[in-house]
Design an enzyme around this catalytic site. Structure first.
Site, PDB file in Angstrom:
ATOM      1  N   SER A 138       0.736  -1.168  -0.048  1.00 24.63           N
ATOM      2  CA  SER A 138       0.049  -0.158   0.089  1.00 24.63           C
ATOM      3  C   SER A 138       0.754   1.223   0.053  1.00 24.63           C
ATOM      4  O   SER A 138       2.095   1.230   0.419  1.00 24.63           O
ATOM      5  CB  SER A 138      -0.754   0.099   1.275  1.00 24.63           C
ATOM      6  OG  SER A 138      -1.450   1.382   1.330  1.00 24.63           O
ATOM      7  N   TYR A 151      -2.941  -1.761  10.356  1.00 29.67           N
ATOM      8  CA  TYR A 151      -2.984  -1.959   8.802  1.00 29.67           C
ATOM      9  C   TYR A 151      -1.778  -1.516   8.382  1.00 29.67           C
ATOM     10  O   TYR A 151      -0.974  -2.081   7.510  1.00 29.67           O
ATOM     11  CB  TYR A 151      -4.056  -1.148   8.426  1.00 29.67           C
ATOM     12  CG  TYR A 151      -4.128  -1.165   6.836  1.00 29.67           C
ATOM     13  CD1 TYR A 151      -4.740  -2.477   6.071  1.00 29.67           C
ATOM     14  CD2 TYR A 151      -3.822  -0.487   5.953  1.00 29.67           C
ATOM     15  CE1 TYR A 151      -4.719  -2.522   4.909  1.00 29.67           C
ATOM     16  CE2 TYR A 151      -3.958  -0.251   4.617  1.00 29.67           C
ATOM     17  CZ  TYR A 151      -4.364  -1.592   4.106  1.00 29.67           C
ATOM     18  OH  TYR A 151      -4.297  -1.687   2.801  1.00 29.67           O
TER      19      TYR A 151
HETATM   20  N1  LIG Z   1      -8.723  -0.482  -1.644  1.00 32.12           N
HETATM   21  C1  LIG Z   1      -7.656   0.186  -1.104  1.00 32.12           C
HETATM   22  O1  LIG Z   1      -7.769   1.217  -0.821  1.00 32.12           O
HETATM   23  C2  LIG Z   1      -6.478  -0.638  -1.029  1.00 32.12           C
HETATM   24  C3  LIG Z   1      -5.201   0.365  -0.757  1.00 32.12           C
HETATM   25  C4  LIG Z   1      -4.054  -0.336  -0.678  1.00 32.12           C
HETATM   26  C5  LIG Z   1      -3.818  -1.518  -0.698  1.00 32.12           C
HETATM   27  N2  LIG Z   1      -4.752  -2.552  -0.707  1.00 32.12           N
HETATM   28  C6  LIG Z   1      -4.828  -4.024  -0.504  1.00 32.12           C
HETATM   29  O2  LIG Z   1      -5.435  -4.502  -1.712  1.00 32.12           O
HETATM   30  C7  LIG Z   1      -5.801  -5.882  -1.134  1.00 32.12           C
HETATM   31  C8  LIG Z   1      -7.140  -6.076  -1.661  1.00 32.12           C
HETATM   32  O3  LIG Z   1      -8.073  -5.349  -1.206  1.00 32.12           O
HETATM   33  P1  LIG Z   1      -9.339  -4.600  -1.631  1.00 32.12           P
HETATM   34  O4  LIG Z   1      -9.259  -3.178  -1.539  1.00 32.12           O
HETATM   35  O5  LIG Z   1      -9.747  -5.347  -3.032  1.00 32.12           O
HETATM   36  O6  LIG Z   1     -10.405  -4.995  -0.552  1.00 32.12           O
HETATM   37  P2  LIG Z   1     -11.874  -5.644  -0.472  1.00 32.12           P
HETATM   38  O7  LIG Z   1     -12.629  -5.622  -1.607  1.00 32.12           O
HETATM   39  O8  LIG Z   1     -12.304  -5.684   0.920  1.00 32.12           O
HETATM   40  O9  LIG Z   1     -11.291  -7.444  -0.814  1.00 32.12           O
HETATM   41  C9  LIG Z   1     -10.686  -8.201   0.262  1.00 32.12           C
HETATM   42  C10 LIG Z   1     -10.569  -9.565  -0.220  1.00 32.12           C
HETATM   43  O10 LIG Z   1      -9.825 -10.383   0.738  1.00 32.12           O
HETATM   44  C11 LIG Z   1     -10.377 -11.360   1.170  1.00 32.12           C
HETATM   45  N3  LIG Z   1     -10.119 -11.679   2.604  1.00 32.12           N
HETATM   46  C12 LIG Z   1     -10.269 -10.795   3.600  1.00 32.12           C
HETATM   47  N4  LIG Z   1      -9.835 -11.549   4.754  1.00 32.12           N
HETATM   48  C13 LIG Z   1      -9.759 -12.809   4.403  1.00 32.12           C
HETATM   49  C14 LIG Z   1      -9.521 -14.113   5.098  1.00 32.12           C
HETATM   50  N5  LIG Z   1      -9.328 -13.981   6.522  1.00 32.12           N
HETATM   51  N6  LIG Z   1      -9.548 -15.186   4.477  1.00 32.12           N
HETATM   52  C15 LIG Z   1      -9.542 -15.193   3.185  1.00 32.12           C
HETATM   53  N7  LIG Z   1      -9.790 -14.254   2.453  1.00 32.12           N
HETATM   54  C16 LIG Z   1      -9.862 -12.904   3.009  1.00 32.12           C
HETATM   55  C17 LIG Z   1     -11.788 -11.162   1.047  1.00 32.12           C
HETATM   56  O11 LIG Z   1     -12.639 -12.070   0.887  1.00 32.12           O
HETATM   57  P3  LIG Z   1     -13.717 -12.783   2.011  1.00 32.12           P
HETATM   58  O12 LIG Z   1     -14.378 -11.492   2.701  1.00 32.12           O
HETATM   59  O13 LIG Z   1     -14.726 -13.570   1.296  1.00 32.12           O
HETATM   60  O14 LIG Z   1     -12.999 -13.793   2.685  1.00 32.12           O
HETATM   61  C18 LIG Z   1     -11.853 -10.191  -0.399  1.00 32.12           C
HETATM   62  O15 LIG Z   1     -11.865 -11.100  -1.255  1.00 32.12           O
HETATM   63  C19 LIG Z   1      -5.473  -5.885   0.427  1.00 32.12           C
HETATM   64  O16 LIG Z   1      -4.397  -6.659   0.598  1.00 32.12           O
HETATM   65  C20 LIG Z   1      -5.529  -4.360   0.802  1.00 32.12           C
HETATM   66  O17 LIG Z   1      -4.794  -4.212   1.766  1.00 32.12           O
HETATM   67  C21 LIG Z   1      -6.187  -1.717  -0.902  1.00 32.12           C
END
Ligand SMILES: NC(=O)c1ccc[n+]([C@@H]2O[C@H](COP(=O)([O-])OP(=O)(O)OC[C@H]3O[C@@H](n4cnc5c(N)ncnc54)[C@H](OP(=O)(O)O)[C@@H]3O)[C@@H](O)[C@H]2O)c1
Length: 244
Positions: A138, A151
Site C-alpha cells: 500500500s 494496517y
Molecule cells: N482498496 C484500497 O484502498 C487498498 C489500498 C492499498 C492496498 N490495498 C490492498 O489490496 C488488497 C485487496 O483489497 P481490496 O481493496 O480489494 O479489499 P476488499 O474489496 O475488501 O477485498 C478483500 C479480499 O480479501 C479477502 N479476505 C479478507 N480476509 C480474508 C480471510 N481471512 N481469508 C480469506 N480471504 C480474506 C476477502 O474475501 P472474503 O471476505 O470473502 O474472505 C476479499 O476477497 C488488500 O491486501 C488491501 O490491503 C487496498
C-alpha cells in the site's frame, strides 16, 4: 512478467482488486485459482467464470492455509504465480483498552498469511517458467494514516518482506513483485462504513488493476500506483535530507 499462459493463485478473489484480477487474468488466457471466506461470492464468481477454480479458505487459519496450498499443488500442479492479495483494514485506537484479538486478526491476515503462503508455495513455483509472487502492499506502507495503525504497520512489513523474499528466491527462478495501491474504491474497511455509505471512494478498481497489470507486464519489481506513485522515493529523499 508475462501475463498469459500462467496458472495463477490469487488470495481474496471475492471482491475488489482480487475479483477484478480474476476476470482480467482469465480474459488473458491464464488458468486462475482463487479463495476467500464467502462461499456465496465464490459460487457467484464461478457461475460468471466457469473456468475459474474456487476454494473456501480463511487465510487467518494456519491449517486452512496448508490445506489450500496442498489442494492447489495436487489439483493445479502447473501453478506458477501467487498473488498475495487478501487483506483487511481495521480502524484502531491505540490509547483505548486493547482489542488484541482484532490486532492479531489483522496481522494474521495481512502479514502472517502472505509469509506462510510464500513458504508453502515457493516449492511449487520454483523453476517454473514465469514463476512469480506478487505482494500487494500500500502507499500507506511508506507513510501511515494514524487511525489505522496496525494496517499501515502490516503494509510496511509487506514492503520489507518483499525485498527479502526477492533476494531469497532469486536462485529459484521466482520473481517477486510489489504493488502499492493508492486508495482504491473496493470493499476494504467496509466493517466501519455507516449505513448510508456504499463506497470509500478512491481510484476505480478497474483503473487500478489496469495500472497494476501494465506494471507487471513491464516487469517493474516495485510499483506505486496513482497517489502511491513515488511515495517510497519521497520518504527516502526526506530521510537523506534530514540526515545529510
Ligand atoms: N482498496 C484500497 O484502498 C487498498 C489500498 C492499498 C492496498 N490495498 C490492498 O489490496 C488488497 C485487496 O483489497 P481490496 O481493496 O480489494 O479489499 P476488499 O474489496 O475488501 O477485498 C478483500 C479480499 O480479501 C479477502 N479476505 C479478507 N480476509 C480474508 C480471510 N481471512 N481469508 C480469506 N480471504 C480474506 C476477502 O474475501 P472474503 O471476505 O470473502 O474472505 C476479499 O476477497 C488488500 O491486501 C488491501 O490491503 C487496498
Amino acid at each position: 512478467m508475462k501475463l498469459t499462459g500462467n496458472t495463477i493463485v490469487i488470495t481474496g478473489g471475492t471482491s475488489g482488486i482480487g475479483r477484478e484480477l480474476v476476470g482480467r487474468l482469465l480474459e488473458r488466457g491464464n488458468a486462475v485459482i482463487t479463495c476467500g471466506r464467502r462461499k456465496d461470492r465464490l459460487d457467484e464468481l464461478k457461475a460468471a467464470h466457469p473456468a475459474l477454480s474456487t476454494y473456501v479458505c480463511d487465510v487467518t487459519d494456519e491449517n486452512q492455509r496448508k490445506e489450500f496450498a496442498a489442494r492447489v499443488a495436487s489439483a493445479h500442479p502447473a501453478a506458477n504465480v501467487l498473488v498475495n492479495n487478501a487483506g483487511i483494514q481495521l480502524k484502531m485506537e491505540l490509547t483505548r483498552p486493547a482489542d488484541l484479538a482484532a490486532v492479531r486478526r489483522e496481522v494474521e491476515t495481512n502479514l502472517i498469511a502472505p509469509v506462510h503462503f510464500a513458504m508453502l508455495f515457493t516449492p511449487l513455483l520454483a523453476k517454473k517458467d514465469g514463476a512469480a509472487i506478487v505482494n500487494i502492499s500500500s502507499g500507506l506502507a511508506f507513510s501511515p494514516i494514524a487511525f489505522m495503525p496496525i494496517y499501515c504497520a502490516t503494509k510496511a512489513a509487506i514492503h520489507s518482506l518483499s525485498l527479502s523474499l526477492r533476494r531469497q528466491t532469486r536462485d529459484m527462478g521466482i520473481k517477486v513483485y510489489e504493488i502499492a495501491p493508492p486508495s482504491v474504491d473496493s470493499e476494504l474497511g467496509h466493517e466501519r462504513w455507516t449505513k448510508e455509505q456504499t463506497s470509500h471512494g478512491g481510484m476505480p478498481v478497474a483503473e487500478f488493476v489496469k495500472g497494476m497489470l501494465a506494471a507487471l507486464e513491464a516487469d517493474i519489481a516495485e510499483t506505486g500506483i496513482g497517489q502511491a506513485e513515488g511515495m517510497r522515493e519521497k520518504r527516502e529523499a526526506l530521510f537523506d535530507a534530514m540526515n545529510h
